[in-house]
Design a protein around this motif. Structure first.
Motif, PDB file in Angstrom:
ATOM      1  N   LEU A  24      42.116  43.130  55.344  1.00 21.68           N
ATOM      2  CA  LEU A  24      41.844  44.576  55.339  1.00 21.68           C
ATOM      3  C   LEU A  24      42.997  45.351  54.710  1.00 21.68           C
ATOM      4  CD1 LEU A  24      40.165  45.011  58.839  1.00 21.68           C
ATOM      5  CD2 LEU A  24      39.061  45.121  56.603  1.00 21.68           C
ATOM      6  N   ALA A  25      44.232  44.937  55.025  1.00 26.01           N
ATOM      7  CA  ALA A  25      45.404  45.597  54.430  1.00 26.01           C
ATOM      8  C   ALA A  25      45.387  45.403  52.913  1.00 26.01           C
ATOM      9  CB  ALA A  25      46.682  45.036  55.030  1.00 26.01           C
ATOM     10  N   PHE A  85      42.784  44.940  51.053  1.00 27.42           N
ATOM     11  CA  PHE A  85      41.689  45.749  50.516  1.00 27.42           C
ATOM     12  C   PHE A  85      42.126  47.202  50.323  1.00 27.42           C
ATOM     13  CE2 PHE A  85      37.687  48.218  51.389  1.00 27.42           C
ATOM     14  CZ  PHE A  85      37.126  47.991  50.138  1.00 27.42           C
ATOM     15  N   ILE A  86      42.866  47.718  51.317  1.00 28.43           N
ATOM     16  CA  ILE A  86      43.369  49.104  51.221  1.00 28.43           C
ATOM     17  C   ILE A  86      44.278  49.249  49.995  1.00 28.43           C
ATOM     18  CG2 ILE A  86      44.903  50.783  52.339  1.00 28.43           C
ATOM     19  CD1 ILE A  86      43.748  49.678  55.041  1.00 28.43           C
ATOM     20  N   VAL A  87      45.161  48.266  49.792  1.00 25.80           N
ATOM     21  CA  VAL A  87      46.081  48.302  48.648  1.00 25.80           C
ATOM     22  C   VAL A  87      45.288  48.288  47.336  1.00 25.80           C
ATOM     23  CG1 VAL A  87      47.872  46.986  47.428  1.00 25.80           C
ATOM     24  CG2 VAL A  87      47.983  47.230  49.915  1.00 25.80           C
ATOM     25  N   VAL A 104      42.092  49.229  46.786  1.00 26.64           N
ATOM     26  CA  VAL A 104      41.366  50.500  46.594  1.00 26.64           C
ATOM     27  C   VAL A 104      42.339  51.597  46.172  1.00 26.64           C
ATOM     28  CG1 VAL A 104      40.051  52.310  47.766  1.00 26.64           C
ATOM     29  CG2 VAL A 104      39.470  49.917  48.137  1.00 26.64           C
ATOM     30  N   PHE A 105      43.513  51.610  46.770  1.00 25.96           N
ATOM     31  CA  PHE A 105      44.525  52.606  46.394  1.00 25.96           C
ATOM     32  C   PHE A 105      44.933  52.416  44.928  1.00 25.96           C
ATOM     33  CE2 PHE A 105      49.011  53.964  46.104  1.00 25.96           C
ATOM     34  CZ  PHE A 105      48.837  55.310  46.383  1.00 25.96           C
ATOM     35  N   THR A 161      42.217  53.504  42.604  1.00 27.32           N
ATOM     36  CA  THR A 161      42.115  54.962  42.590  1.00 27.32           C
ATOM     37  C   THR A 161      43.188  55.574  41.692  1.00 27.32           C
ATOM     38  OG1 THR A 161      41.334  54.840  44.864  1.00 27.32           O
ATOM     39  CG2 THR A 161      41.964  57.012  44.072  1.00 27.32           C
TER      40      THR A 161
END
Lengths: 54, 312
Positions: free
Chosen positions: A24-25, A27-29, A31-32, A35
């Protein structure tokens, strides 16, 4: 209900939970990062946006 | 059933993170990642490294999700075959329901994320690949016809087309050629495996060519498909994805591959059993190197192109 007391289940599933947390961590990286790249390049903006501004 | 018995049963079959990861068929995923990456990098359009990385990752997740759905559907077959009996579901470490939920969730997730990261053409191709592998191959062809891996091989051939679509947003002759290379490579690769896995497929009731038409016919099929593959693979050397490096690699590898196929065709079962299917196993190993080097050469041609060296 208290979260302080560690249940046997938490110990047993520690590896699984840690793996999921890392996924999950990650995935956040991602997506960031996506973006930042897309916003910097102006992806998604109308093609005539700059023409109108000019 | 008491709470105590439920708990003890749950603890016996508690799966670790590695078990869930194994559902995604990591070895197949590595092939998907490599061929998709070559498709992406060989395309004539530059892709931002972050978008390329994320796209390859989502393609890999989509491929892994289809692997999980394949294991969910084929759990009964996997349990019978020695090669697959230790997979998470037949071994009792992951329940079929969990595998189904993970497969479906990751499939939808991968397609949507690829659409957002790259484009809808790539995402549509990924969705079709998952559908083809799970519904057309796993649910329909695999248990119905000895042509299962011939047609089903298309699922494994799509990744370079998806990688190409990430970069270009479309489909072209070059990406179809890369698809054809993997599509034609799949039958001899799997039939060699079927020859030395012996009774696995028969025990599981899977109509592999070795079961329906016998081992002699399978050896002949390997030779015919290898000759067809050699013509296509070497011919690709004269197209837009080829070049001198590719042509050299392809000629050498296809000579070795045809030599191996002829040797397999000439052998009878007694000789094969006597040396423990040594020739068939080495052909299977060679087939992996064959695909790796062909795509490596395509990548090499693309990498040298900016310096005026790659391609024709």
């Amino acid at each position: 209900m208290s979260f302080r007391e560690e249940h046997e289940l938490h110990k047993r599933r520690f590896g699984r939970n840690l793996g999921l947390a890392l996924v999950l961590a990650g995935f956040i990286v991602i997506v960031f990062g996506l973006t930042v790249v897309k916003v910097t390049r102006g992806d998604g903006e109308p093609e005539n946006a700059t023409a109108v501004q000019n | 059933m008491s709470d105590a018995s439920l708990h003890s049963q749950a603890s016996d079959r508690d799966a670790g993170f590695a078990d869930y990861f194994a559902l995604l068929k990591p070895r197949v995923m590595s092939l998907v990642v490599f061929t998709a990456m070559v498709g992406l990098l060989a395309a004539p359009v530059a892709v931002h490294p972050m978008i390329a990385f994320a796209s390859i990752l989502f393609i890999a997740v989509g491929g892994g999700a289809s692997g999980a759905l394949n294991m969910w559907w084929d759990a009964d077959i996997d349990k019978v075959m020695t090669r697959t009996a230790q997979r998470p579901i037949p071994a009792g470490r992951v329940s079929p329901d969990e595998a189904y939920a993970i497969g479906m969730t990751l499939s939808v997730f991968a397609v949507i994320m690829l659409a957002l990261a790259a484009n809808w053409v790539a995402a549509g191709l990924l969705a079709f690949t998952i559908f083809f592998y799970v519904v057309v191959y796993t649910m329909w062809l695999k248990r119905w016809t000895p042509q299962n891996i011939v047609i089903g091989g298309a699922a494994g051939a799509f990744p370079p087309m998806i990688g190409w679509a990430v970069a270009t947003g479309g489909i072209s002759v070059e990406s179809v050629l890369m698809f054809t290379l993997i599509f034609m490579w799949t039958p001899p690769h799997f039939w060699a495996l079927a020859l030395f896995m012996k009774s696995d497929y028969r025990d599981a009731g899977v109509p592999m060519l070795t079961v329906t038409h016998g081992r002699r016919a399978t050896r002949a099929h390997i030779l015919v498909y290898t000759l067809l593959l050699a013509g296509i693979a070497v011919g690709m050397g004269f197209t837009a994805v080829g070049g001198p490096i590719y042509l050299l690699v392809s000629v050498v590898m296809n000579a070795l591959f045809v030599y191996g196929a002829v040797a397999i065709w000439r052998r009878d079962e007694t000789a094969a059993q006597a040396d423990g299917y040594r020739r068939e196993k080495s052909f299977f190993g060679l087939s992996l190197l064959y695909l790796f080097l062909h795509f490596g050469a395509i990548l090499g041609e693309a990498a040298l192109a900016p310096y005026g060296l790659g391609g024709w």
